[in-house]
Structures are given as C-alpha cells and as structure tokens.
Design an enzyme around this catalytic site. Sequence first.
Site, PDB file in Angstrom:
ATOM      1  N   ARG A  87       0.780  -1.174   0.049  1.00 60.79           N
ATOM      2  CA  ARG A  87       0.098   0.015   0.015  1.00 60.79           C
ATOM      3  C   ARG A  87       0.796   1.268  -0.019  1.00 60.79           C
ATOM      4  O   ARG A  87       0.395   2.348  -0.522  1.00 60.79           O
ATOM      5  CB  ARG A  87      -0.952  -0.016   1.398  1.00 60.79           C
ATOM      6  CG  ARG A  87      -1.845   1.087   1.488  1.00 60.79           C
ATOM      7  CD  ARG A  87      -2.867   1.425   0.574  1.00 60.79           C
ATOM      8  NE  ARG A  87      -3.693   0.132  -0.041  1.00 60.79           N
ATOM      9  CZ  ARG A  87      -4.543   0.011  -0.628  1.00 60.79           C
ATOM     10  NH1 ARG A  87      -4.926   0.919  -1.507  1.00 60.79           N
ATOM     11  NH2 ARG A  87      -5.208  -1.086  -0.894  1.00 60.79           N
ATOM     12  N   HIS A 332      -5.197  -4.107   4.786  1.00 56.04           N
ATOM     13  CA  HIS A 332      -5.212  -3.070   3.658  1.00 56.04           C
ATOM     14  C   HIS A 332      -3.546  -2.524   3.730  1.00 56.04           C
ATOM     15  O   HIS A 332      -3.275  -2.443   2.127  1.00 56.04           O
ATOM     16  CB  HIS A 332      -5.919  -1.893   4.206  1.00 56.04           C
ATOM     17  CG  HIS A 332      -6.205  -0.782   3.369  1.00 56.04           C
ATOM     18  ND1 HIS A 332      -5.488   0.457   3.256  1.00 56.04           N
ATOM     19  CD2 HIS A 332      -7.138  -0.721   2.151  1.00 56.04           C
ATOM     20  CE1 HIS A 332      -5.954   1.133   2.281  1.00 56.04           C
ATOM     21  NE2 HIS A 332      -7.040   0.588   1.535  1.00 56.04           N
ATOM     22  N   CYS A 333      -2.779  -2.734   4.443  1.00 60.12           N
ATOM     23  CA  CYS A 333      -1.370  -2.222   4.460  1.00 60.12           C
ATOM     24  C   CYS A 333      -0.635  -2.909   3.302  1.00 60.12           C
ATOM     25  O   CYS A 333       0.397  -2.570   2.786  1.00 60.12           O
ATOM     26  CB  CYS A 333      -0.893  -2.016   5.421  1.00 60.12           C
ATOM     27  SG  CYS A 333      -1.395  -0.998   6.829  1.00 60.12           S
ATOM     28  N   ILE A 334      -0.915  -4.338   3.337  1.00 63.72           N
ATOM     29  CA  ILE A 334      -0.178  -5.188   2.534  1.00 63.72           C
ATOM     30  C   ILE A 334      -0.883  -5.539   1.005  1.00 63.72           C
ATOM     31  O   ILE A 334      -0.220  -6.368   0.318  1.00 63.72           O
ATOM     32  CB  ILE A 334      -0.148  -6.697   3.212  1.00 63.72           C
ATOM     33  CG1 ILE A 334      -1.489  -7.442   2.996  1.00 63.72           C
ATOM     34  CG2 ILE A 334       0.389  -6.445   4.594  1.00 63.72           C
ATOM     35  CD1 ILE A 334      -1.328  -8.851   3.350  1.00 63.72           C
TER      36      ILE A 334
END
Length: 347
Positions: A87, A332-334
Amino acid sequence: MNAVRMPAEWEKHTRTWVIWPCRTEIWEGQEELAKQSYEKVIRAIAQYESVTVIVNPELFEEVSQRLADIHSTVTFFIKGVDDSWARDVLPFFAVTKDNKLHAINWAFNAWGEKFSPYTKDQEIGDHLIRALDDSEELASFESISMILEGGSVHFDGEGTLLTTKQCLLNANRNPDLSQNEIENNLKHYFGISKVIWLEEGIFGDVDTDGHVDVIAAFVKPGTVITMSTEDTEHPNYSIYMKNKAVLEQSVDAKGRSFNIIEIPQPAPQMWNEQPLPLSYINFYIVNGAVIVPIFNDPNDDIALAIFEQVFPEHNVIPVFALPIFRGGGGIHCITMQQPALRENLEE
C-alpha cells in the site's frame, strides 16, 4: 486539477498487488506466523480476483511452492524489495477521462526514515510501471516529488480524499510544504476537489505516524467507517471524538454530510512493551468480498456483523491478522488494487 479520477476501492479490480514479507527483523521471531497470515490474505483475494505477488528473487521458490495450488489466479513479479507494505510503496492507479489506466508514483522515505535500507522500495513503483507500460496495460504515468504513502490517504471515488494531519503534516515527511501546499498537490495529482483532514491516527501507530487507513475509511460515497470505545481513559477515546467532530462538521466533494458508522475497537494488546494499533478499519475490498482483520477478540463478531450490514452484496471473510499488525501494518497495508477500466466515466 488533474484530468483523472481516483476510483474507490469498492469499484471493480483487474488485480491486487501484494509484496511477500522479506524484512526479517520487523517480525521479531514471528516471521513464519506473518507469512501464514499473508498467505491467508492472498488465498482469500484469489477466490475473487487475480493476485500478483511481488517477491524477492531468493524467496521466489518458497512462495511459489506455498501457493502452488492457486497458480491459476496468482502470478509473480520477481524483483528486489526491502519490505512488504504494498500500500505504501506501489503507485496508485487512476482512470483518465478517456477511460485509460494512469499510474501515479510518489517519493518514499520509509515513513520518515524509520527503516533502512529502503532504496529498493523507492524503486519498485518504477519497475512496476515499466512492466505495465511494456504490457500495454498502462496508458500514462507521472511521479510526485512529495513524500507520501498509500495508507496515508483514502478516496471515495467521487472527488473526496480522507487523511490525517498527524501523518501528512509531520515534519519527517515534507517539512518545506505547508498544509495548503500539500492539499493543492493532492488535488492536482489525484483529481480530487475536497480533502478531509482528520486530526490523528490510532494510538500506537508510531511506525506510520497515524495513517488514515487504520482509523477511518470510506465504505461508500458519503459514508465513513471508524472505531469507538466507551473507555474514557483510553488514549483512543479523545482521538475518536476529535475525528468524529471533524467528520460531523464536514461535507464531501458532492456536498453530502457524512454518515458515520462506528465499530467497537478490539481490546488493547502489547507487543515488545509497545501498544499495538489493532484496527478493524484496516480491511480490504475485492470483487465480491471484504477481507476483515480479526484478533480473537470479543468484538470480532460485532465487527464482522457490521461489515455484513455495510456490504450486503459482498462476502465478509475474516482473517486472523495479529501477526501482520505485530510487524506494523494490517490487511489493507499489504495490498494495492489495480482498478478495472469501465465505460462512460463520470465527468
């Protein structure tokens, strides 16, 4: 304003990009558990859309074997990277007015020089853009000199951007730019007309300095989902109240007041004597499903029920994400979505 539109994450995707874990030290001996959670996320996404996993050359054989049974929906982009937060280091994809894919790359400094090295992460966006350009998937691209991470901004698909002052105005990102200058850059490059500035991110989110995708997100135009707590002594209580006040006093790019949906936060947990920024808000939407982080917490079921109400036409898939959060991020970050093109783009 740039002649592009940033699609909302709930719009149809061509694929999702994920970076396989490679910075061993951030997992503090829990790297295998983190890889298991990454694999669960990849497998969940692959049920609904294509996944391209970016992987360091020396890790390719391992990852290929782990995902051997889903190679029909998973492809690999073999290239050196320093870390595993897609992300924040991959470009955003916008759509031009004539329905073409446009990539927007930005400058990256490892969340304010917190981790080193990060040269490969700085370069991975350019490698991806060149590959998509060569395959003729990409019509155009541009680079932003401003320091940014994808988790620091969130879009509603209709001209509104959500962010936090704690992150984007942090002196370790763009000390020479004022709030107004940063806002103008966001409007220009991302084709938006309204920026909503929340005050802070979640307590304990020290690695990213308060990324918005851990504390608030659009789930449809005019609707924002966030967390709440009844514990007035918890540091998040005042943060939630301040951010809620901003949302209540704001309107989006279309002039709508916000419908605010709140989920009770998970119980506090510590890791290496530091509070973990656990959050149900760090979810990811795919074509037909929503992948939601859970923590073996009493509020997991409440969170999942709320997501089922918010996304009645999607399957809600829980993934135990505590190992990912121990490394500094979430589901969400990955991930990074690549939107599908559609006809009759709105003017």
